[in-house]
Write an enzyme that holds these catalytic residues in place. Structure first.
Site, mmCIF file in Angstrom:
data_model
loop_
_atom_site.group_PDB
_atom_site.id
_atom_site.type_symbol
_atom_site.label_atom_id
_atom_site.label_comp_id
_atom_site.label_asym_id
_atom_site.label_seq_id
_atom_site.Cartn_x
_atom_site.Cartn_y
_atom_site.Cartn_z
ATOM 1 N N GLU A 133 -0.516 -5.011 22.742
ATOM 2 C CA GLU A 133 -0.200 -3.586 22.651
ATOM 3 C C GLU A 133 -1.188 -2.804 23.503
ATOM 4 O O GLU A 133 -2.402 -2.981 23.331
ATOM 5 C CB GLU A 133 -0.281 -3.127 21.191
ATOM 6 C CG GLU A 133 0.184 -1.717 20.952
ATOM 7 C CD GLU A 133 0.210 -1.329 19.485
ATOM 8 O OE1 GLU A 133 -0.441 -0.326 19.136
ATOM 9 O OE2 GLU A 133 0.883 -2.040 18.698
ATOM 10 N N ARG A 158 0.474 -4.059 12.008
ATOM 11 C CA ARG A 158 -0.187 -4.476 13.239
ATOM 12 C C ARG A 158 0.664 -5.546 13.906
ATOM 13 O O ARG A 158 1.235 -6.415 13.247
ATOM 14 C CB ARG A 158 -1.592 -5.018 12.949
ATOM 15 C CG ARG A 158 -2.591 -3.951 12.540
ATOM 16 C CD ARG A 158 -2.891 -2.984 13.685
ATOM 17 N NE ARG A 158 -3.877 -1.985 13.333
ATOM 18 C CZ ARG A 158 -3.586 -0.778 12.835
ATOM 19 N NH1 ARG A 158 -2.324 -0.444 12.606
ATOM 20 N NH2 ARG A 158 -4.553 0.088 12.567
ATOM 21 N N GLY A 190 0.835 -1.186 0.000
ATOM 22 C CA GLY A 190 0.000 0.000 0.000
ATOM 23 C C GLY A 190 0.871 1.237 0.000
ATOM 24 O O GLY A 190 2.051 1.207 -0.375
ATOM 25 N N ARG A 244 -1.316 -9.161 -2.320
ATOM 26 C CA ARG A 244 -2.365 -10.171 -2.458
ATOM 27 C C ARG A 244 -2.719 -10.441 -3.909
ATOM 28 O O ARG A 244 -3.014 -11.564 -4.297
ATOM 29 C CB ARG A 244 -3.633 -9.703 -1.741
ATOM 30 C CG ARG A 244 -3.541 -9.563 -0.257
ATOM 31 C CD ARG A 244 -4.843 -8.995 0.300
ATOM 32 N NE ARG A 244 -5.168 -7.709 -0.287
ATOM 33 C CZ ARG A 244 -6.267 -7.421 -0.971
ATOM 34 N NH1 ARG A 244 -7.185 -8.355 -1.174
ATOM 35 N NH2 ARG A 244 -6.486 -6.208 -1.458
ATOM 36 N N ILE A 286 2.242 2.853 2.474
ATOM 37 C CA ILE A 286 3.399 2.776 3.374
ATOM 38 C C ILE A 286 4.485 1.880 2.787
ATOM 39 O O ILE A 286 5.653 2.274 2.690
ATOM 40 C CB ILE A 286 2.958 2.270 4.756
ATOM 41 C CG1 ILE A 286 2.004 3.284 5.397
ATOM 42 C CG2 ILE A 286 4.158 2.014 5.657
ATOM 43 C CD1 ILE A 286 1.243 2.742 6.591
ATOM 44 N N HIS A 345 4.120 2.566 18.823
ATOM 45 C CA HIS A 345 3.123 2.843 17.784
ATOM 46 C C HIS A 345 3.039 4.343 17.491
ATOM 47 O O HIS A 345 1.963 4.943 17.519
ATOM 48 C CB HIS A 345 1.764 2.289 18.197
ATOM 49 C CG HIS A 345 0.887 1.958 17.020
ATOM 50 N ND1 HIS A 345 -0.088 0.977 17.054
ATOM 51 C CD2 HIS A 345 0.834 2.471 15.767
ATOM 52 C CE1 HIS A 345 -0.702 0.914 15.890
ATOM 53 N NE2 HIS A 345 -0.159 1.818 15.088
#
Length: 326
Positions: free
Chosen positions: A263, A234, A151, A173, A153, A282
């Protein structure tokens, strides 16, 4: 949206006067309500329930009682809290993909260079008042970097390491149209085949059923003994206990983690104490870089206008995958 019905737009972002102007120009006939991000009182919750459009990340539990809601424009790239029947029927969802690539990719590059150039060792020596050479370092030039998730990032990180001379391999994907900043592009089912080739593995993934536990003991065992694993998506993408075991067993293996599972990371967790783990809480995204927030406002203004005009949205989310629609 029904004709001749007032358009109420609730904004849950800490916007300044200029940013309010940008949003309001996108919908001059709408009524804007600016509410705090958290701690909504009863009156503010009622305004939320009347909204046609919400900008920001409202408490998911309140959204089922928003019958007029036609668009939720998130300030985050992650969407998992708003899937699985959280939104009223017919409501569209857009995330802030495109806002975070600059900030997070620079953070990733900073962590990688800290590891490669042993900057933490020199900082430790400084605290001890030691003029001490830490020895051989590495270069991004010539390194093979595997980017998992392409994506905004992942793509921005790939561009930066490519500019420094890395050999870049992308994993996604679907869609094998290779951008210029990649030397190779593969589909996700090639992960285990590619892991042994990578000097750096960069995980830039949302949380979905497919990404949870993507890197476990089997995958960690495939890594080179001096590999670097970066995770900014994540924490659930990595089996934390398996990672700790791998880092303890192989002192030359490194991890740079802006996200963890669990987290926040509990104070007594062993991951804190591993010298070859670099942890930030984060913070690579968020609003830490002002340009990120400016981009969120621009994306939101674009999508408000597009929604009201009946045009395609930028970064609309596919509810079946949790990813933005291609």
């Amino acid at each position: 949206m029904p004709q001749n019905q007032q358009t109420d737009i609730v904004v849950l972002l800490p916007v300044n006067t200029e940013q309010r102007r940008i949003l309001e120009q996108a919908a001059p006939q709408a009524v804007f309500h600016y509410l705090p991000e958290t701690g909504l009182d009863a009156g503010q919750q009622q305004l939320l329930r009347q909204a046609s459009i919400i900008v920001g990340n409202p408490p998911p539990a309140l959204l089922k009682d928003c019958p007029r809601l036609g668009l939720l424009q998130l300030q985050s790239a992650g969407t998992n809290a708003y899937l699985d029947g959280v939104l009223p029927p017919g409501c569209r969802l857009a995330n802030a993909t495109g806002a975070y690539g600059l900030a997070i990719s620079e953070h990733m590059l900073g962590v990688l260079l800290q590891i490669y150039k042993k900057l933490a060792d020199y900082r430790d020596s400084q605290y001890r008042c030691q003029w001490k050479d830490a020895g051989t370092v590495k270069s991004v030039y010539g390194a093979t970097v595997l980017i998992v998730g392409l994506g905004d990032i992942g793509g921005e990180f790939a561009k930066r390491v490519k500019a420094l001379g890395a050999y870049t391999i992308g994993l996604r994907r679907q869609d094998l149209r290779k951008p210029d900043y990649l030397d190779e592009l593969h589909l996700s089912n090639k992960l285990e085949e590619l892991l042994p080739r990578a000097d750096v593995v960069a995980l830039c993934l949302p949380e979905t059923a497919q990404t949870k536990g993507l890197i476990g003991r089997r995958q960690l065992a495939l890594l080179q003994p001096e590999a670097v694993v970066l995770n900014v998506g994540r924490g659930s993408a990595i089996d934390t206990e398996a990672l700790c075991d791998a880092l303890e067993a192989t002192p030359t293996l490194f991890a740079g983690l802006d996200v963890t599972d669990p987290e926040p990371l509990p104070p007594d967790h062993r991951l804190w104490r591993l010298k070859n783990a670099f942890i930030t809480p984060h913070v690579s995204g968020g609003h830490h870089l002002p340009e990120t927030f400016a981009r969120i406002v621009q994306i939101s203004a674009h999508n408000i206008q597009a929604y009201l005009d009946g045009r395609p949205l930028r970064s609309e989310v596919d509810f079946s995958t949790g990813y933005r629609s291609l």
